[in-house]
Structure formats: C-alpha cells, structure tokens
Design a protein around this motif. Structure first.
Motif, short mmCIF file in Angstrom:
data_model
loop_
_atom_site.label_atom_id
_atom_site.label_comp_id
_atom_site.label_asym_id
_atom_site.label_seq_id
_atom_site.Cartn_x
_atom_site.Cartn_y
_atom_site.Cartn_z
N LEU A 145 0.83 -1.20 0.00
CA LEU A 145 0.00 0.00 0.00
C LEU A 145 0.87 1.26 0.00
N ILE A 146 1.96 1.24 0.78
CA ILE A 146 2.85 2.40 0.81
C ILE A 146 3.46 2.65 -0.56
N ILE A 147 3.92 1.54 -1.20
CA ILE A 147 4.52 1.68 -2.53
C ILE A 147 3.48 2.15 -3.55
N LYS A 148 2.29 1.52 -3.47
CA LYS A 148 1.23 1.84 -4.43
C LYS A 148 0.81 3.31 -4.35
N HIS A 149 0.51 3.78 -3.13
CA HIS A 149 0.01 5.15 -2.99
C HIS A 149 1.12 6.19 -3.15
N SER A 150 2.35 5.82 -2.79
CA SER A 150 3.48 6.73 -3.01
C SER A 150 3.73 6.92 -4.50
N TYR A 151 3.65 5.80 -5.22
CA TYR A 151 3.81 5.88 -6.68
C TYR A 151 2.70 6.74 -7.28
N ARG A 152 1.48 6.49 -6.76
CA ARG A 152 0.34 7.26 -7.27
C ARG A 152 0.53 8.77 -7.03
N ALA A 153 1.01 9.12 -5.85
CA ALA A 153 1.24 10.53 -5.52
C ALA A 153 2.35 11.10 -6.41
N LEU A 154 3.45 10.34 -6.58
CA LEU A 154 4.56 10.80 -7.42
C LEU A 154 4.13 10.94 -8.88
N PHE A 155 3.21 10.05 -9.31
CA PHE A 155 2.71 10.15 -10.69
C PHE A 155 2.02 11.50 -10.93
N PHE A 156 1.15 11.90 -10.00
CA PHE A 156 0.44 13.18 -10.17
C PHE A 156 1.36 14.38 -9.94
N ILE A 157 2.39 14.18 -9.09
CA ILE A 157 3.37 15.26 -8.90
C ILE A 157 4.18 15.47 -10.17
N MET A 158 4.59 14.38 -10.83
CA MET A 158 5.33 14.50 -12.09
C MET A 158 4.43 15.08 -13.18
N LEU A 159 3.17 14.63 -13.23
CA LEU A 159 2.23 15.16 -14.20
C LEU A 159 2.03 16.66 -13.98
N SER A 160 1.95 17.07 -12.72
CA SER A 160 1.80 18.48 -12.36
C SER A 160 3.02 19.28 -12.77
N THR A 161 4.22 18.68 -12.61
CA THR A 161 5.46 19.36 -12.98
C THR A 161 5.52 19.62 -14.49
N VAL A 162 5.13 18.58 -15.27
CA VAL A 162 5.09 18.75 -16.73
C VAL A 162 4.11 19.85 -17.11
N TYR A 163 2.96 19.87 -16.45
CA TYR A 163 1.96 20.92 -16.69
C TYR A 163 2.52 22.30 -16.37
N TRP A 164 3.25 22.39 -15.24
CA TRP A 164 3.83 23.68 -14.82
C TRP A 164 4.87 24.16 -15.83
N ILE A 165 5.70 23.23 -16.32
CA ILE A 165 6.72 23.60 -17.31
C ILE A 165 6.06 24.10 -18.59
N PHE A 166 5.00 23.41 -19.01
CA PHE A 166 4.29 23.81 -20.23
C PHE A 166 3.65 25.19 -20.07
N ILE A 167 3.01 25.42 -18.93
CA ILE A 167 2.35 26.71 -18.67
C ILE A 167 3.38 27.84 -18.66
N ASN A 168 4.52 27.64 -18.00
CA ASN A 168 5.55 28.67 -17.95
C ASN A 168 6.13 28.95 -19.32
N ALA A 169 6.35 27.89 -20.10
CA ALA A 169 6.86 28.09 -21.46
C ALA A 169 5.86 28.87 -22.30
N LEU A 170 4.57 28.58 -22.13
CA LEU A 170 3.53 29.28 -22.87
C LEU A 170 3.48 30.76 -22.45
N GLN A 171 3.61 31.02 -21.14
CA GLN A 171 3.59 32.40 -20.66
C GLN A 171 4.79 33.20 -21.18
#
Length: 360
Positions: A108-134
């Motif tokens: 459960l720790i591995i599963k939910h940690s991976y899940r959290a890191l997945f959305f953190i990485m997805l959020s980081t890609v989104y942030w990079i894209f938004i900043n590049a667009l700005q």
C-alpha cells in the motif's frame, strides 16, 4: 473589451482542463473495470478529488516558491499527506467495493506513493508547459510593443521631416513674398500714395506674422501693439475711413520691449471686431484698451453689434485664442466675453505672478 477577452480565454482554459481530466479518469477507470473490479462512483469521485487537489497544489503553490530547495522537503511531505489521507478515508470504509484486492502495508505504501509521485510528475510537466507558454506570450507581446514603437518612431521621423520641410519653405517663401511686395510698392507708390502705404502696411503685418518668437514662444508687447496699429491703419485705408477703431494704451511706466505676450493674441480679438462688429459710427467707434497695473496686463475691446446683414461666423478665432491662453498661461489669466444685445465686450486679464516688471 479586455475583460471579456480574458474571461473567454480563462473559460476556454477551464474547459480544456475538464476535458483532460475526463479523458484521464475514463482511461484509468476503464482499466480497473476491465480487471473485474466493481468501482462505485463514490470511490472514483473521492480518489480523483484528492489526486486533482495534489496536482494543482504542487503546480500553483509548491513549484512557485522562489527557493527551490524547499521542493526537497515539500515533495516527500506531499506524498506523505496523500498517503495518510488515503489511509484515513480507507479507515472510514469509503474505498470499500466489491472484489477489491487486498494488499500488504508495504504494498500500500509503494502503491500510494507511486500514485502521488505520478500526479506530482504530471503536475510538474503541466507547470513547465504553462511557464513556457507564458514566456512565449511575453516575448510575443514584447515583439508587438517593439514593432509598435518602431512604427511610432517612423511616424515621428516622418513628421519631423515634414516639419523641417515646412520650416525650409517658411524660410524661402517669405523672402520671395517680401521681394514681390517691395516691387508692388515701388510700382504703385507713384500712382497712389494710399495704395503704396497699404502695401507697406501689409508687408509689415506679414513680416510680424512670420517672425520667430523667443524660447518662451512670446514676443515683446510693443511688437504686438504695433501690429494692431498697422491692422487698424490698413483697414482704415481699405474702407476709405468708414471703419473706426480707437487704440488706447496706458503703459507709461513700463518698457514695452520687456513686457512679453503670445504673438497675434490681441490681434485675434481686433480682427474679430472687424469681422462681426459695426464700426461705421464715428461717434461710437470700436475701442481697444491696453493697460498694465498691479501685476496684471489688461486688454479690453468694445464694439457695437451689426443690426443688419450680420456676418455668419462661429468665432473660431476667439476659441483658438482661449485654447492658447489655457495652454500657455494655465490659471494665470481670465477671459470675459459679453455678447450683449447691442454691443460686444471682451476683457482679458493676464497675471504675471513671477514677473516683477508689472509689480508697482
């Protein structure tokens, strides 16, 4: 208009976010269902509300910190909070559903940690894209502003060239005009003394109109008054003495070459008398009165109004004179115009607050 544009743009962005989350959620839920798990809508809603909250918190708060070293602490903290929240909701039996597989605590720790890191990485890609667009938009805006500035500079340069050409023409044309006027004067002087005098007066009026001013855009009061005298004299000759204006000056204690005034300012009001006034009465001629006293220069005109065949006009000269006064003297002048039934009266007071010449 700008507000409406921003609103529509934000509305479009929100719509794209909704579409993106819908595609991701549909993709993941379809896989869960394909493996035989019966997930309730309630479980899906709670799971993705938590994931979406983590996504936007990381993009719009964690990644916007100026000190990026905090990310080394924030990312593990985000994973921990995500995991503990899932465990708390699971403790409340909110994630129970049919055919739910069981996992060990380590899994459960591995599963939910991976899940959290997945959305953190997805959020980081989104942030990079938004900043590049700005940044792209900022560069485009700067390029547009640069292009507009270059266009304005080109327009100013063209205006400068035109003004230089106009200045050159004023340097050439008066020379030609005055030479021609001198020729006409020499030609008519022997034939008609009045015609010769009129040509000479006209030449002086034109010379004054075209002459240069000082750095303050003013001329000596003496020159303005002399121009008014010439104007009165040439109209007297032109009408064979039918139009009458009396010029009264009370400036005995002042040097007329040191007192300054805007060029053609008083002349404008005198010309207005000839255009709109009845100056044919020798018993009641038009009056132009100039006096300096108590730090003020006072200019007054009075004339009878025409009772028949009035000249149609809009007093543009007076309007322009008012604008010149407002622009140059600001609050140091007062202009009173009385358009009465039988006569017309103008009084102009100019205060020389910083000029000791008029302070008695």
């Amino acid at each position: 208009m700008i507000f409406a544009t921003d609103f529509l743009r934000k509305r479009k962005v929100v719509l794209w976010h909704i579409v993106g989350w819908f595609i991701l959620i549909a993709y993941e839920v379809s896989f869960v269902i394909a493996f035989g798990a019966k997930v309730t809508p309630f479980v899906v809603v709670f799971a993705y509300i938590l994931a979406i909250a983590l996504f936007y918190f990381h993009a719009h708060w964690a990644l916007t910190r100026k000190n990026r070293q905090w990310l080394l602490l924030l990312i593990p903290l985000e994973v921990l909070i995500y995991y503990e929240t899932i465990m708390f909701l699971d403790y409340l039996k909110l994630f129970d559903y049919e055919n739910r597989p069981s996992f060990s605590e380590k899994s459960l720790i591995i599963k939910h940690s991976y899940r959290a890191l997945f959305f953190i990485m997805l959020s980081t890609v989104y942030w990079i894209f938004i900043n590049a667009l700005q940044k792209h938009r900022q560069v485009a805006k700067l390029e547009q502003e640069r292009a507009e500035n270059e266009q304005k500079q080109a327009e100013l340069k063209m205006k400068l060239i035109k003004s230089q050409n106009a200045k050159l023409r004023t340097q050439i044309e008066p020379h030609f005009i005055f030479n021609t006027m001198n020729f006409i004067y020499d030609a008519v002087e022997g034939v008609s003394e009045k015609a010769g005098e009129a040509v000479l007066l006209l030449s002086e009026i034109m010379r004054y109109t075209l002459q240069k001013t000082d750095d303050d855009h003013e001329v000596p009061l003496q020159m303005e008054l002399e121009n008014i005298r010439n104007l009165i004299r040439i109209n007297h000759i032109r009408t064979n003495g039918k139009l009458n204006i009396t010029l009264e000056i009370n400036l005995v204690d002042y040097d007329l070459n040191e007192l300054k005034i805007l060029p053609l300012l008083f002349t404008t009001f005198v010309e207005n008398m000839y255009k709109h006034g009845d100056l044919t009465d020798h018993q009641a001629p038009g009056i132009v009165y100039v006096i300096a006293e108590h730090g003020e220069l006072v200019f007054k005109t009075w004339n009878k109004k025409r009772t028949h065949m009035p000249v149609q006009g809009t007093f543009v000269g007076i309007s322009n004179a008012r604008e010149r006064l407002q622009s140059f003297y600001n609050d140091r002048f007062s202009l009173s115009i009385e358009n009465r039934v039988h006569d017309f009266l103008i009084e102009l007071n100019i205060r020389y607050a910083h000029d000791t010449l008029l302070c008695s």
